[in-house]
Write an enzyme that holds these catalytic residues in place. Structure first.
Site, PDB file in Angstrom:
ATOM      1  N   ASP A 105      -0.172   4.950   0.908  1.00  0.00           N
ATOM      2  CA  ASP A 105      -0.404   6.000   1.904  1.00  0.00           C
ATOM      3  C   ASP A 105      -0.339   5.447   3.325  1.00  0.00           C
ATOM      4  OD1 ASP A 105      -0.870   7.815  -0.210  1.00  0.00           O
ATOM      5  OD2 ASP A 105      -2.913   7.043  -0.393  1.00  0.00           O
ATOM      6  N   ASP A 119       0.861  -1.170   0.000  1.00  0.00           N
ATOM      7  CA  ASP A 119       0.000   0.000   0.000  1.00  0.00           C
ATOM      8  C   ASP A 119       0.908   1.234   0.000  1.00  0.00           C
ATOM      9  OD1 ASP A 119      -2.403   1.587   0.411  1.00  0.00           O
ATOM     10  OD2 ASP A 119      -1.783   1.767   2.502  1.00  0.00           O
ATOM     11  N   ASP A 134      -1.308  -0.409   6.204  1.00  0.00           N
ATOM     12  CA  ASP A 134      -1.614   0.178   7.506  1.00  0.00           C
ATOM     13  C   ASP A 134      -3.104   0.192   7.798  1.00  0.00           C
ATOM     14  OD1 ASP A 134      -2.778   3.349   7.197  1.00  0.00           O
ATOM     15  OD2 ASP A 134      -2.025   2.328   5.428  1.00  0.00           O
TER      16      ASP A 134
END
Length: 218
Positions: free
Chosen positions: A9, A7, A179
């Site tokens: 961001d 991922d 996250d």
């Protein structure tokens, strides 16, 4: 050979790339200041799992509608140099390098638009990016999207479609790094799931499933 999916961001970088991009556009006079507050409200919905990704993309792409792709590409290069590269987690760089030294294919998968994700992937030296398709008509951005959104279950769909097209490569295992609770489908799909700087809810999920937990700092 394995496949490593990161991922973007809050996983590879310490902030959200689209939020940073809108702030950059406003700072340069290319977007109205109120778009920052509009995006902030939408991001609150993202963190609670209630976001309409279509609404988010329509809002954040509005400043580009009618703009020439060549012009925006120049903006993006300046933006990445100033606002993205300094925010890459050192541990993320190390992890990318670790996979590359093993001979793995490294990809970014993100709910950001491909006008940002693809050049960011190039600057990071990874294989490519799976991102939300941003429509271009006659060399100008339309302000619309196309295709399957790389968001929540859509990430798994896009990843599976991409892997099916890799005729000359068969990946033994898939590693996924994220996250976000929104990426539970992606993490569950992987052979090796790593959660980065998780909130309490994701941490609990990771502990229950036996996933790796890492804390990356700038």
């Amino acid at each position: 050979m394995d496949l490593a999916i990161f991922d973007l961001d809050e996983t590879l970088i310490c902030e959200d790339s689209t939020s940073l991009w809108l702030r950059w556009l406003v700072s340069q006079g290319f977007a109205p200041e109120e778009i920052i507050q509009q995006e902030k409200i939408l991001m609150e919905q993202y963190h609670t799992g209630t976001l309409s990704i279509e609404e988010y993309m329509n809002t954040t792409l509005a400043p580009l509608a009618g703009m020439a792709t060549m012009t925006v590409e120049g903006w993006v290069r300046r933006f990445i140099h100033r606002d993205i590269m300094p925010r890459v987690f050192p541990a993320a760089r190390e992890r990318i390098k670790w996979h590359q030294q093993r001979g793995d294919t490294v990809m970014i998968i993100t709910a950001s638009g491909d006008h940002l994700a693809v050049p960011i992937a190039e600057r990071l030296g990874v294989h490519g990016a799976l991102a939300i398709g941003v429509e271009v008509v006659d060399e100008r951005y339309s302000g619309q999207t196309y295709g399957t959104m790389t968001y929540r279950e859509g990430k798994v769909t896009r990843l599976s479609d991409w892997k099916a097209l890799q005729q000359d490569q068969r990946f033994e295992r898939t590693w996924a790094y994220s996250d976000s609770m929104n990426d539970l489908p992606l993490l569950a799909h992987a052979d090796h799931a790593w959660v980065v700087n998780p909130n309490p809810l994701l941490l609990q999920e990771a502990q229950q499933r036996g996933w790796e937990v890492c804390n990356w700092a700038r």
